[in-house]
Motif scaffolding. Structure first.
Motif, mmCIF file in Angstrom:
data_model
loop_
_atom_site.group_PDB
_atom_site.id
_atom_site.type_symbol
_atom_site.label_atom_id
_atom_site.label_comp_id
_atom_site.label_asym_id
_atom_site.label_seq_id
_atom_site.Cartn_x
_atom_site.Cartn_y
_atom_site.Cartn_z
ATOM 1 N N VAL A 137 -92.340 21.459 -24.833
ATOM 2 C CA VAL A 137 -93.648 21.883 -23.814
ATOM 3 C C VAL A 137 -95.175 21.226 -25.036
ATOM 4 O O VAL A 137 -95.323 22.286 -25.965
ATOM 5 N N LEU A 172 -99.424 21.992 -24.123
ATOM 6 C CA LEU A 172 -100.279 23.382 -24.146
ATOM 7 C C LEU A 172 -101.442 21.812 -24.803
ATOM 8 O O LEU A 172 -101.682 22.644 -26.058
ATOM 9 N N GLN A 189 -104.129 23.117 -20.214
ATOM 10 C CA GLN A 189 -103.480 21.846 -18.909
ATOM 11 C C GLN A 189 -101.995 21.134 -20.241
ATOM 12 O O GLN A 189 -102.130 21.665 -20.637
ATOM 13 N N PHE A 190 -100.929 20.853 -19.009
ATOM 14 C CA PHE A 190 -100.316 20.228 -19.405
ATOM 15 C C PHE A 190 -100.485 18.761 -20.428
ATOM 16 O O PHE A 190 -100.561 18.043 -19.592
ATOM 17 N N PRO A 193 -98.134 27.071 -14.773
ATOM 18 C CA PRO A 193 -99.114 26.204 -14.526
ATOM 19 C C PRO A 193 -100.670 27.191 -13.505
ATOM 20 O O PRO A 193 -101.727 27.499 -14.214
ATOM 21 N N SER A 199 -91.085 28.832 -14.923
ATOM 22 C CA SER A 199 -91.289 27.341 -15.420
ATOM 23 C C SER A 199 -92.509 26.308 -13.853
ATOM 24 O O SER A 199 -94.005 26.313 -14.147
ATOM 25 N N ARG A 247 -85.897 21.155 -24.477
ATOM 26 C CA ARG A 247 -87.276 20.381 -23.963
ATOM 27 C C ARG A 247 -88.632 21.305 -24.308
ATOM 28 O O ARG A 247 -88.536 21.675 -25.769
ATOM 29 N N ARG A 283 -88.965 33.919 -19.620
ATOM 30 C CA ARG A 283 -88.325 32.757 -20.229
ATOM 31 C C ARG A 283 -88.136 32.951 -21.436
ATOM 32 O O ARG A 283 -86.660 32.784 -21.632
ATOM 33 N N ARG A 297 -94.321 18.551 -20.318
ATOM 34 C CA ARG A 297 -93.437 19.056 -20.192
ATOM 35 C C ARG A 297 -92.167 18.901 -19.624
ATOM 36 O O ARG A 297 -91.637 17.896 -18.485
ATOM 37 N N GLY A 298 -91.335 19.708 -20.725
ATOM 38 C CA GLY A 298 -89.835 19.371 -20.689
ATOM 39 C C GLY A 298 -89.550 17.536 -21.007
ATOM 40 O O GLY A 298 -89.263 17.026 -22.279
#
Length: 98
Positions: free
Chosen positions: A54, A56, A34-35, A25, A21, A52, A80, A38-39
């Motif tokens: 996520v 994007l 871009q996030f 980025p 993780s 989690r 991952r 995140r989590g």
């Protein structure tokens, strides 16, 4: 219109997962990614929440796919997949009136 990649992730190796993780980025920048999430602390309103979530954001589907298929991310993807399971989906956003 923005495009999103949404990940619903369950981590099996929480000690090793930061190895993956922390590197993500830098792989997003060349593709305008871009996030947005995140989590966090997912709360199931229906069904079962993953550990989690996520989200994007990318300017286009081409850029989102470009990131996912890039050499930079292809190098990280196996990390991952070794430490977590889940789903990644690409979805198109909608224009929201101002």
């Amino acid at each position: 219109m923005s495009v999103y990649i949404i990940g619903l992730i369950d981590v099996q190796d929480p000690e090793g997962y930061p190895t993956y993780s922390q590197q993500v980025p830098a792989t997003l920048e060349p593709y305008g990614g871009q996030f947005l999430v995140r989590g966090g602390q997912p709360e199931a309103l229906e069904g079962t929440a993953p550990e989690r979530v996520v989200v994007l954001a990318f300017p286009s589907a081409e850029q989102a796919r470009g990131w996912y298929e890039s050499e930079e991310y292809a190098r990280l993807r196996p990390l991952r997949q070794q430490m977590a399971s889940g789903h990644l989906v690409l979805v198109h956003g909608v224009d929201v009136p101002s």
